[in-house]
Scaffold this active site. Structure first.
Site, PDB file in Angstrom:
ATOM      1  CG  ASP A  11      -1.942  -1.073   1.224  1.00 21.45           C
ATOM      2  OD1 ASP A  11      -2.433  -1.400   0.129  1.00 21.45           O
ATOM      3  OD2 ASP A  11      -2.263  -1.612   2.298  1.00 21.45           O
ATOM      4  CG  ASP A 130     -11.394  -1.383  -0.819  1.00 17.74           C
ATOM      5  OD1 ASP A 130     -10.743  -2.435  -0.907  1.00 17.74           O
ATOM      6  OD2 ASP A 130     -10.949  -0.273  -1.176  1.00 17.74           O
TER       7      ASP A 130
END
Length: 278
Positions: A11, A130
């Site tokens: 990330d 998500d």
């Protein structure tokens, strides 16, 4: 028998690898190219690079960082964050990605999945979802169409813009629709479990895995090697994505594969870099 994949995740924010909990409270985890090289050498099966603020900041993915990462790995590389058009997909593939992951843009422009699959093949198009669990009896965002509104029971709502924007979309229905449009893989992240180190959302992973004909990558919540095992045996995932347990040295990829192999989970044992060199 197909082997199960172990996928480290980078990330990236402002050019550095970061890790937080439930998409907030980020802390620095290192240089993306250095971590990529390490995971390639350790035997990671693939690598995922996510520019986690590109969509929220309405900017393009950091191509220079993607290029630096791709130069360090021989394993498949998936890149996501800020990809909005087929031209963006092409640019990422040219920068060294093998696949692209789309979330926000796919929700806003579902045709991106079909257009991308048509030009580059469905194997290049990964639908990232998500999802946050919605409490029984509650509905998601009121702006969602009625047929996509969340109903009572165990349901999960899709979020976009790096977990900042609720959409009202039911995660299961969106996963099915995304595959129909051309997605060749699902990267499924539980926002509730992300960074908590308490295990994947096995209910979410199993529901999606049983409902789509493409591979599902479980993401969000790995804290122990047992959690990886559970994602495969109870969540029915095809691959597991993890960050914290690898970035901060809790476990190595080799330890993860040893653990899974001892418990009957088929894994690839030879590092990709070594096999390429031979």
């Amino acid at each position: 028998m197909l082997t199960k994949r172990i996928i480290p995740c980078l990330d990236v924010d402002a050019g550095r690898v970061v890790k937080g909990a439930s998409f907030v409270n980020l802390r620095d985890a290192g240089d993306p190219a250095e971590l990529a090289a390490r995971y390639d050498q350790e035997g990671g099966d693939e690598l995922v690079f996510l520019d986690i603020t590109a969509s929220a900041q309405s900017r393009d993915t950091m191509v220079d960082v993607v290029r630096r990462v791709s130069e360090q790995v021989f394993i498949p590389l998936t890149v996501g964050g800020g990809i909005r058009t087929v031209d963006d997909v092409r640019r990422m593939l040219r920068a060294g990605a093998d696949k692209v992951s789309v979330n926000t843009a796919a929700v806003n422009q579902p045709a991106l999945l079909s257009d991308g699959a048509g030009q580059f093949g469905s194997q290049c198009m990964v639908l990232a979802i998500d999802a946050r669990r919605v409490a029984p009896g509650h509905r998601a965002s009121a702006r969602a169409p009625l047929d996509l509104a969340l109903q009572e029971g165990s349901r999960w709502e899709v979020y976009t813009h790096g977990g900042r924007t609720p959409t009202g979309l039911d995660a299961l229905r969106w996963a099915i629709r995304g595959v129909e449009l051309g997605a060749g893989e699902i990267l499924l992240t539980s926002m509730d479990a992300d960074g908590q180190l308490s295990g994947y959302d096995l209910d979410l992973t199993r529901v999606i895995s049983q409902s789509v004909p493409v591979p599902v990558i479980a993401s969000g919540g790995a804290g122990t090697l047992e959690h990886l095992y559970q994602a495969f045996t109870q969540g029915l995932a095809d691959a597991v994505l993890a960050a914290s347990i690898f970035h901060f040295g809790t476990y190595s990829i080799a330890q993860a594969k040893d653990y899974l192999d001892e418990r009957g989970i088929p894994v690839r044992r030879e590092p990709a870099a070594a096999s390429r060199a031979g």
